[in-house]
Structure formats: C-alpha cells, structure tokens
Design a protein around this motif. Structure first.
Motif, mmCIF file in Angstrom:
data_model
loop_
_atom_site.group_PDB
_atom_site.id
_atom_site.type_symbol
_atom_site.label_atom_id
_atom_site.label_comp_id
_atom_site.label_asym_id
_atom_site.label_seq_id
_atom_site.Cartn_x
_atom_site.Cartn_y
_atom_site.Cartn_z
ATOM 1 N N MET A 75 22.148 46.085 49.799
ATOM 2 C CA MET A 75 23.390 45.522 50.279
ATOM 3 C C MET A 75 24.527 46.483 49.925
ATOM 4 S SD MET A 75 25.231 41.845 49.730
ATOM 5 C CE MET A 75 24.067 41.103 50.832
ATOM 6 N N ILE A 76 25.454 46.639 50.844
ATOM 7 C CA ILE A 76 26.647 47.461 50.666
ATOM 8 C C ILE A 76 27.844 46.509 50.526
ATOM 9 C CG2 ILE A 76 28.151 49.199 51.703
ATOM 10 C CD1 ILE A 76 25.360 50.259 51.102
ATOM 11 N N ILE A 77 28.689 46.762 49.543
ATOM 12 C CA ILE A 77 29.899 45.970 49.360
ATOM 13 C C ILE A 77 31.096 46.883 49.586
ATOM 14 C CG2 ILE A 77 31.301 44.613 47.754
ATOM 15 C CD1 ILE A 77 28.652 43.843 46.375
ATOM 16 N N GLY A 78 31.975 46.478 50.476
ATOM 17 C CA GLY A 78 33.201 47.231 50.742
ATOM 18 C C GLY A 78 34.405 46.460 50.232
ATOM 19 N N VAL A 79 35.360 47.179 49.671
ATOM 20 C CA VAL A 79 36.587 46.545 49.183
ATOM 21 C C VAL A 79 37.780 47.356 49.678
ATOM 22 C CG1 VAL A 79 37.914 45.847 47.149
ATOM 23 C CG2 VAL A 79 35.413 45.714 47.104
ATOM 24 N N SER A 80 38.716 46.691 50.290
ATOM 25 C CA SER A 80 39.970 47.311 50.717
ATOM 26 C C SER A 80 41.102 46.541 50.060
ATOM 27 C CB SER A 80 40.132 47.243 52.234
ATOM 28 O OG SER A 80 39.092 47.936 52.875
ATOM 29 N N GLU A 81 42.068 47.277 49.526
ATOM 30 C CA GLU A 81 43.209 46.641 48.872
ATOM 31 C C GLU A 81 44.493 47.024 49.585
ATOM 32 O OE1 GLU A 81 43.766 47.736 44.786
ATOM 33 O OE2 GLU A 81 45.142 46.063 44.427
ATOM 34 N N ALA A 82 45.363 46.057 49.752
ATOM 35 C CA ALA A 82 46.678 46.309 50.337
ATOM 36 C C ALA A 82 47.748 45.796 49.387
ATOM 37 C CB ALA A 82 46.799 45.605 51.680
ATOM 38 N N HIS A 83 48.772 46.595 49.224
ATOM 39 C CA HIS A 83 49.958 46.172 48.482
ATOM 40 C C HIS A 83 51.063 45.991 49.517
ATOM 41 C CE1 HIS A 83 48.360 46.785 44.466
ATOM 42 N NE2 HIS A 83 47.689 47.789 45.002
ATOM 43 N N VAL A 84 51.643 44.820 49.508
ATOM 44 C CA VAL A 84 52.595 44.431 50.541
ATOM 45 C C VAL A 84 53.911 44.027 49.879
ATOM 46 C CG1 VAL A 84 52.927 42.867 52.501
ATOM 47 C CG2 VAL A 84 50.620 43.516 51.821
ATOM 48 N N ARG A 85 54.999 44.340 50.557
ATOM 49 C CA ARG A 85 56.287 43.869 50.038
ATOM 50 C C ARG A 85 56.229 42.348 49.923
ATOM 51 N NH1 ARG A 85 59.946 46.351 54.421
ATOM 52 N NH2 ARG A 85 60.508 44.162 54.490
ATOM 53 N N PRO A 86 56.660 41.798 48.803
ATOM 54 C CA PRO A 86 56.583 40.340 48.622
ATOM 55 C C PRO A 86 57.225 39.532 49.751
ATOM 56 C CG PRO A 86 57.073 41.380 46.532
ATOM 57 C CD PRO A 86 57.139 42.472 47.585
ATOM 58 N N ASP A 87 58.294 40.026 50.341
ATOM 59 C CA ASP A 87 58.941 39.281 51.423
ATOM 60 C C ASP A 87 58.141 39.316 52.727
ATOM 61 O OD1 ASP A 87 59.760 42.077 51.455
ATOM 62 O OD2 ASP A 87 61.129 41.537 53.077
ATOM 63 N N ARG A 88 57.107 40.157 52.802
ATOM 64 C CA ARG A 88 56.253 40.256 53.998
ATOM 65 C C ARG A 88 54.838 39.730 53.734
ATOM 66 N NH1 ARG A 88 57.975 40.677 58.596
ATOM 67 N NH2 ARG A 88 56.197 41.886 59.200
ATOM 68 N N PHE A 89 54.591 39.263 52.513
ATOM 69 C CA PHE A 89 53.235 38.885 52.115
ATOM 70 C C PHE A 89 52.637 37.798 53.009
ATOM 71 C CE2 PHE A 89 49.975 36.750 49.662
ATOM 72 C CZ PHE A 89 49.232 37.817 49.191
ATOM 73 N N ASP A 90 53.354 36.730 53.245
ATOM 74 C CA ASP A 90 52.806 35.623 54.047
ATOM 75 C C ASP A 90 52.463 36.060 55.469
ATOM 76 O OD1 ASP A 90 52.998 33.906 51.881
ATOM 77 O OD2 ASP A 90 54.905 33.033 52.541
ATOM 78 N N ASP A 91 53.328 36.839 56.091
ATOM 79 C CA ASP A 91 53.050 37.329 57.449
ATOM 80 C C ASP A 91 51.834 38.259 57.461
ATOM 81 O OD1 ASP A 91 55.186 35.945 58.556
ATOM 82 O OD2 ASP A 91 56.563 37.651 58.378
ATOM 83 N N PHE A 92 51.742 39.134 56.474
ATOM 84 C CA PHE A 92 50.608 40.058 56.396
ATOM 85 C C PHE A 92 49.304 39.302 56.168
ATOM 86 C CE2 PHE A 92 47.805 43.095 54.234
ATOM 87 C CZ PHE A 92 47.831 44.122 55.148
ATOM 88 N N ARG A 93 49.333 38.326 55.262
ATOM 89 C CA ARG A 93 48.144 37.497 55.007
ATOM 90 C C ARG A 93 47.679 36.828 56.288
ATOM 91 N NH1 ARG A 93 50.098 32.649 52.475
ATOM 92 N NH2 ARG A 93 50.550 32.278 54.654
ATOM 93 N N ASP A 94 48.599 36.238 57.032
ATOM 94 C CA ASP A 94 48.239 35.553 58.272
ATOM 95 C C ASP A 94 47.633 36.516 59.288
ATOM 96 O OD1 ASP A 94 49.223 33.264 57.098
ATOM 97 O OD2 ASP A 94 51.091 33.243 58.266
ATOM 98 N N MET A 95 48.197 37.724 59.378
ATOM 99 C CA MET A 95 47.688 38.722 60.315
ATOM 100 C C MET A 95 46.267 39.154 59.923
ATOM 101 S SD MET A 95 47.133 42.285 60.850
ATOM 102 C CE MET A 95 47.945 42.978 59.432
ATOM 103 N N ILE A 96 46.034 39.394 58.651
ATOM 104 C CA ILE A 96 44.702 39.801 58.187
ATOM 105 C C ILE A 96 43.686 38.690 58.432
ATOM 106 C CG2 ILE A 96 43.316 40.313 56.120
ATOM 107 C CD1 ILE A 96 44.908 42.705 57.167
ATOM 108 N N LEU A 97 44.026 37.466 58.064
ATOM 109 C CA LEU A 97 43.096 36.351 58.274
ATOM 110 C C LEU A 97 42.742 36.188 59.748
ATOM 111 C CD1 LEU A 97 44.540 33.730 55.761
ATOM 112 C CD2 LEU A 97 42.403 35.024 55.554
ATOM 113 N N SER A 98 43.710 36.358 60.614
ATOM 114 C CA SER A 98 43.456 36.270 62.052
ATOM 115 C C SER A 98 42.559 37.419 62.528
ATOM 116 C CB SER A 98 44.788 36.295 62.803
ATOM 117 O OG SER A 98 44.569 36.283 64.185
#
Length: 65
Positions: free
Chosen positions: A1-24
C-alpha cells in the motif's frame, strides 16, 4: 500500500472557502482513480489542511501531482 500526504497552509480568512473547494474536488476521486483505496481530508484550523490518500500500488491510475 502507498500512502500519500499533501499539506496546504492557507490564510485563516480563506480557510473555510479552501476547505470547501478541496472537499468538493476530492469527492469524485474514488470513481476516477481505480487504485485509490481510501482518502481523507484532515483539518487543523486556522491555517492547515492535510489530504491523505491510500493506494493499492504505484501502478497506473494513481493520482500524480
């Protein structure tokens, strides 16, 4: 099994919008990438998000960056 991890650091004022975009965006991944066994989005507000994916192998169908 291969496990991939990607991390993003987002401006706190954009966090909710970025989270929604990634989940979609990743919602369709299991159907599009046959080798994808499982995946999850881990949130660490106010500014960090991890995408963790579990793959059967490094073979064809694996999501590339």
């Amino acid at each position: 099994m291969i496990i991939g991890v990607s991390e993003a650091h987002v401006r706190p004022d954009r966090f909710d919008d970025f989270r929604d975009m990634i989940l979609s965006a990743v919602r369709e991944f299991p159907g599009r990438y046959p080798g994808l066994v499982d995946h999850e989005v881990l949130l660490a507000p106010p500014d960090s998000l991890l995408y963790v994916s579990h793959w059967r192998s490094e073979g064809p169908g694996r999501l590339r960056r």
